[in-house]
Design a protein around this motif. Sequence first.
Motif, PDB file in Angstrom:
ATOM      1  N   PRO A  31       0.817  -1.218   0.000  1.00 49.97           N
ATOM      2  CA  PRO A  31       0.000   0.000   0.000  1.00 49.97           C
ATOM      3  C   PRO A  31       0.852   1.270   0.000  1.00 49.97           C
ATOM      4  CG  PRO A  31      -0.069  -1.026   2.156  1.00 49.97           C
ATOM      5  CD  PRO A  31       0.687  -1.959   1.252  1.00 49.97           C
ATOM      6  N   PHE A  32       2.078   1.175   0.536  1.00 48.95           N
ATOM      7  CA  PHE A  32       2.982   2.327   0.546  1.00 48.95           C
ATOM      8  C   PHE A  32       4.042   2.137  -0.518  1.00 48.95           C
ATOM      9  CE2 PHE A  32       1.128   2.735   4.719  1.00 48.95           C
ATOM     10  CZ  PHE A  32       1.052   4.108   4.908  1.00 48.95           C
ATOM     11  N   PHE A  33       4.435   3.263  -1.135  1.00 44.65           N
ATOM     12  CA  PHE A  33       5.390   3.259  -2.236  1.00 44.65           C
ATOM     13  C   PHE A  33       6.267   4.490  -2.105  1.00 44.65           C
ATOM     14  CE2 PHE A  33       6.230   4.846  -6.588  1.00 44.65           C
ATOM     15  CZ  PHE A  33       6.987   3.784  -7.070  1.00 44.65           C
ATOM     16  N   ILE A  34       7.572   4.324  -2.265  1.00 42.74           N
ATOM     17  CA  ILE A  34       8.514   5.457  -2.268  1.00 42.74           C
ATOM     18  C   ILE A  34       9.224   5.428  -3.614  1.00 42.74           C
ATOM     19  CG2 ILE A  34      10.467   6.577  -1.144  1.00 42.74           C
ATOM     20  CD1 ILE A  34       9.664   5.025   1.435  1.00 42.74           C
TER      21      ILE A  34
ATOM     22  N   ASN B  39      15.686  -7.629   2.376  1.00 39.47           N
ATOM     23  CA  ASN B  39      15.704  -6.362   1.624  1.00 39.47           C
ATOM     24  C   ASN B  39      14.322  -5.761   1.406  1.00 39.47           C
ATOM     25  OD1 ASN B  39      18.510  -6.087   1.369  1.00 39.47           O
ATOM     26  ND2 ASN B  39      18.514  -7.527  -0.331  1.00 39.47           N
ATOM     27  N   THR B  40      13.340  -6.177   2.172  1.00 39.67           N
ATOM     28  CA  THR B  40      12.023  -5.550   2.095  1.00 39.67           C
ATOM     29  C   THR B  40      11.935  -4.466   3.163  1.00 39.67           C
ATOM     30  OG1 THR B  40      11.046  -7.199   3.575  1.00 39.67           O
ATOM     31  CG2 THR B  40      10.852  -7.588   1.188  1.00 39.67           C
ATOM     32  N   TYR B  41      11.185  -3.431   2.836  1.00 38.15           N
ATOM     33  CA  TYR B  41      10.961  -2.323   3.767  1.00 38.15           C
ATOM     34  C   TYR B  41       9.570  -2.462   4.375  1.00 38.15           C
ATOM     35  CZ  TYR B  41      15.032   0.056   1.805  1.00 38.15           C
ATOM     36  OH  TYR B  41      16.298   0.388   1.410  1.00 38.15           O
ATOM     37  N   HIS B  42       9.448  -2.030   5.616  1.00 37.87           N
ATOM     38  CA  HIS B  42       8.177  -2.129   6.331  1.00 37.87           C
ATOM     39  C   HIS B  42       7.986  -0.910   7.228  1.00 37.87           C
ATOM     40  CE1 HIS B  42       7.793  -6.520   5.535  1.00 37.87           C
ATOM     41  NE2 HIS B  42       9.099  -6.398   5.411  1.00 37.87           N
TER      42      HIS B  42
ATOM     43  N   VAL C  34       6.309  -1.761   2.400  1.00 38.26           N
ATOM     44  CA  VAL C  34       6.569  -0.521   1.660  1.00 38.26           C
ATOM     45  C   VAL C  34       7.455  -0.868   0.470  1.00 38.26           C
ATOM     46  CG1 VAL C  34       7.569   1.795   1.747  1.00 38.26           C
ATOM     47  CG2 VAL C  34       6.487   0.824   3.795  1.00 38.26           C
ATOM     48  N   GLU C  35       7.020  -0.496  -0.728  1.00 34.17           N
ATOM     49  CA  GLU C  35       7.850  -0.692  -1.919  1.00 34.17           C
ATOM     50  C   GLU C  35       8.739   0.535  -2.096  1.00 34.17           C
ATOM     51  OE1 GLU C  35       7.508  -1.274  -6.750  1.00 34.17           O
ATOM     52  OE2 GLU C  35       5.683  -1.343  -5.544  1.00 34.17           O
TER      53      GLU C  35
ATOM     54  N   ASP D 275      14.400   3.070  -4.930  1.00 32.34           N
ATOM     55  CA  ASP D 275      15.845   3.252  -4.829  1.00 32.34           C
ATOM     56  C   ASP D 275      16.264   3.425  -3.375  1.00 32.34           C
ATOM     57  OD1 ASP D 275      18.522   3.716  -5.294  1.00 32.34           O
ATOM     58  OD2 ASP D 275      18.238   5.655  -6.234  1.00 32.34           O
ATOM     59  N   ALA D 276      15.933   4.567  -2.810  1.00 25.86           N
ATOM     60  CA  ALA D 276      16.269   4.883  -1.416  1.00 25.86           C
ATOM     61  C   ALA D 276      15.061   5.581  -0.803  1.00 25.86           C
ATOM     62  CB  ALA D 276      17.493   5.789  -1.352  1.00 25.86           C
ATOM     63  N   PRO D 277      14.787   5.324   0.464  1.00 26.13           N
ATOM     64  CA  PRO D 277      13.607   5.946   1.067  1.00 26.13           C
ATOM     65  C   PRO D 277      13.789   7.421   1.435  1.00 26.13           C
ATOM     66  CG  PRO D 277      14.651   4.473   2.633  1.00 26.13           C
ATOM     67  CD  PRO D 277      15.391   4.316   1.336  1.00 26.13           C
ATOM     68  N   TYR D 278      15.033   7.844   1.605  1.00 28.32           N
ATOM     69  CA  TYR D 278      15.292   9.225   2.030  1.00 28.32           C
ATOM     70  C   TYR D 278      16.164   9.940   1.011  1.00 28.32           C
ATOM     71  CZ  TYR D 278      14.061   7.227   6.636  1.00 28.32           C
ATOM     72  OH  TYR D 278      13.455   6.576   7.670  1.00 28.32           O
TER      73      TYR D 278
END
Length: 170
Positions: free
Chosen positions: A5-8, A40-43, A53-54, A57-60
């Motif tokens: 549901p979340f995407f960066i 390597n998955t983000y949450h 969270v997909e 590249d980088a979240p920040y």
Amino acid sequence: MNKAPFFINAKCEWYYKESKITRHSMVKLFSTILVRDDDNTYHLRTPVEDVLVEVIDAPYMITEMSVTNKRNLSYICLKTNVDFNLILGRKNPLWLEKKQNSDELIPYVLVKKGIIAKVSRSVYYQLVDLLEVKKIKNTIYNGLYSGKEFFVLDKPMSRHKYLSLDYEFE
């Protein structure tokens, strides 16, 4: 697997169900619970919830830079798009990665355990103004100092060293 549901995106812009999150305070809040797992998955993780969270590249994104002097040493201070402040050093290293299908080098910084930030173009240009030359094992490198740490900026490296959750993070 269901779509996250979340995407960066590659510009470090946050989305929820395909709608851009425009409130900075919301993105900042979500960023405080962002974690990266061994696979390597983000949450977004709290004691009671875990939401995938997909991240493209980088979240920040590193959006600001300044230099401070302490005990006759200069330190590079960085700020992310989610107002996280850090000092470039062993704990928060800087490296360059080669962009796919290009010779372009993209700078990244380790922000916190397993999570990185892409350096914005404007900050990268500020960093380039600080370049110094250092001879390491009979090879000349361009890079920069933050404190006593030297960061090479003319050869690509892999993020995998820094993304390892075993990376020495003090």
